[in-house]
Design an enzyme around this catalytic site. Sequence first.
Site, PDB file in Angstrom:
ATOM      1  N   LYS A 161     -14.705 -41.155   4.971  1.00  0.00           N
ATOM      2  CA  LYS A 161     -14.980 -40.110   5.955  1.00  0.00           C
ATOM      3  C   LYS A 161     -16.252 -40.475   6.743  1.00  0.00           C
ATOM      4  O   LYS A 161     -17.306 -39.867   6.615  1.00  0.00           O
ATOM      5  CB  LYS A 161     -15.115 -38.754   5.277  1.00  0.00           C
ATOM      6  CG  LYS A 161     -13.809 -38.290   4.644  1.00  0.00           C
ATOM      7  CD  LYS A 161     -13.969 -36.970   3.907  1.00  0.00           C
ATOM      8  CE  LYS A 161     -12.658 -36.540   3.253  1.00  0.00           C
ATOM      9  NZ  LYS A 161     -12.786 -35.286   2.488  1.00  0.00           N
ATOM     10  N   GLU A 184      -5.020 -40.000  -7.242  1.00  0.00           N
ATOM     11  CA  GLU A 184      -5.612 -38.688  -6.989  1.00  0.00           C
ATOM     12  C   GLU A 184      -4.738 -37.617  -7.640  1.00  0.00           C
ATOM     13  O   GLU A 184      -3.537 -37.555  -7.401  1.00  0.00           O
ATOM     14  CB  GLU A 184      -5.711 -38.448  -5.484  1.00  0.00           C
ATOM     15  CG  GLU A 184      -6.260 -37.095  -5.093  1.00  0.00           C
ATOM     16  CD  GLU A 184      -6.185 -36.871  -3.592  1.00  0.00           C
ATOM     17  OE1 GLU A 184      -7.146 -37.211  -2.894  1.00  0.00           O
ATOM     18  OE2 GLU A 184      -5.138 -36.365  -3.126  1.00  0.00           O
ATOM     19  N   ASP A 210      -9.347 -34.092  -8.267  1.00  0.00           N
ATOM     20  CA  ASP A 210      -9.643 -33.633  -6.914  1.00  0.00           C
ATOM     21  C   ASP A 210      -9.577 -32.112  -6.808  1.00  0.00           C
ATOM     22  O   ASP A 210      -8.547 -31.499  -7.100  1.00  0.00           O
ATOM     23  CB  ASP A 210      -8.651 -34.272  -5.934  1.00  0.00           C
ATOM     24  CG  ASP A 210      -9.007 -33.994  -4.486  1.00  0.00           C
ATOM     25  OD1 ASP A 210     -10.178 -34.172  -4.123  1.00  0.00           O
ATOM     26  OD2 ASP A 210      -8.110 -33.605  -3.721  1.00  0.00           O
ATOM     27  N   ARG A 261     -32.535 -45.703  23.548  1.00  0.00           N
ATOM     28  CA  ARG A 261     -31.737 -44.619  22.979  1.00  0.00           C
ATOM     29  C   ARG A 261     -30.682 -45.133  22.006  1.00  0.00           C
ATOM     30  O   ARG A 261     -30.478 -44.564  20.927  1.00  0.00           O
ATOM     31  CB  ARG A 261     -31.091 -43.800  24.092  1.00  0.00           C
ATOM     32  CG  ARG A 261     -30.137 -42.685  23.636  1.00  0.00           C
ATOM     33  CD  ARG A 261     -30.605 -41.890  22.446  1.00  0.00           C
ATOM     34  NE  ARG A 261     -31.962 -41.360  22.618  1.00  0.00           N
ATOM     35  CZ  ARG A 261     -32.719 -40.956  21.617  1.00  0.00           C
ATOM     36  NH1 ARG A 261     -32.280 -41.033  20.363  1.00  0.00           N
ATOM     37  NH2 ARG A 261     -33.927 -40.479  21.839  1.00  0.00           N
ATOM     38  N   LYS A 291      -2.921 -41.165  -2.973  1.00  0.00           N
ATOM     39  CA  LYS A 291      -3.273 -39.771  -2.730  1.00  0.00           C
ATOM     40  C   LYS A 291      -2.010 -38.907  -2.717  1.00  0.00           C
ATOM     41  O   LYS A 291      -0.900 -39.409  -2.924  1.00  0.00           O
ATOM     42  CB  LYS A 291      -4.050 -39.666  -1.417  1.00  0.00           C
ATOM     43  CG  LYS A 291      -5.367 -40.469  -1.458  1.00  0.00           C
ATOM     44  CD  LYS A 291      -6.044 -40.524  -0.120  1.00  0.00           C
ATOM     45  CE  LYS A 291      -6.713 -39.208   0.215  1.00  0.00           C
ATOM     46  NZ  LYS A 291      -7.882 -38.944  -0.655  1.00  0.00           N
TER      47      LYS A 291
END
Length: 286
Positions: free
Chosen positions: A137, A199, A220, A102, A169
């Site tokens: 992410k 960003e 963005d 598995r 960011k």
Amino acid sequence: MMDPITMKLNADPLLLSALREDITSDDVSTNSVMPFAQTGEADLICKQDGIICGLQIFERVFTLLDEAVKMEGFAADGDRVSSGQLVAKVRGDIRTLLCAERTALNYLQRMSGIATDTHAAVSLLEGTNIKLLDTRKTSPNNRIFEKYAVRTGGGNNHRYNLSDGVLLKDNHIGAAGSVQKAVQMAKEYAPFVRKIEVETETLSMVKEAVEAGADIIMLDNMTLEQMREAICLIDGRAEIEVSGNVTKEKIADLASLGVDYISSGALTHSAPILDFSLKNLHVVQN
């Protein structure tokens, strides 16, 4: 394919952790029916059409438990596979094959799903010079596998982690006080070999990033019209990345902009698995 040092230092500890999650003391099901060592063989069969990725990891899960396990592969990472196709045979102690099955399949299915989705997205950019990038992410503790899968599917990796590059960011800019100040502080702190990416969410931020000397400007969550205006404003003075809820459905429109990069978190956080099964386990003579 991962090189031996990367495998041993970075992948092996994660694979062992995954095995420990599945086997806290013993495999009671396997030990019930197979109390002694017995050599067996099983077929790895693809159950969906797609791009296969993770065969080396699949095999490594077994050999971490028993180095005597052998795999005969009939496909390689990056190959297109089809439903019903026999892609490998695994031979070894039946107890090992059952215990690791598995965990090995989980990695192969997840990585192949990402490679398949990435390949489909990259195909939408054929004929352009735009590079499709992943993001951070990723699933916790699976980044090394998921970013490898993106590359296998034909995509490119953005920075691997926070130590790998400067990306200012919205919250970094908020902490610094302005785009100009954030870029200035980054230039003073970061090694000169590092590119500085900013960003931006508005045209005024784009203008400030250009004037501050950013190397890459990320547009963005802008509309197509805003991005066209931003591209004219940048006028070749920085590389351009487009990001923000990028899906395969949006890539065709974004490709017409002629930017340098398109980044998509969906490549890793939303790709479905590509299904495989380990079937036909049977006893064989040594």
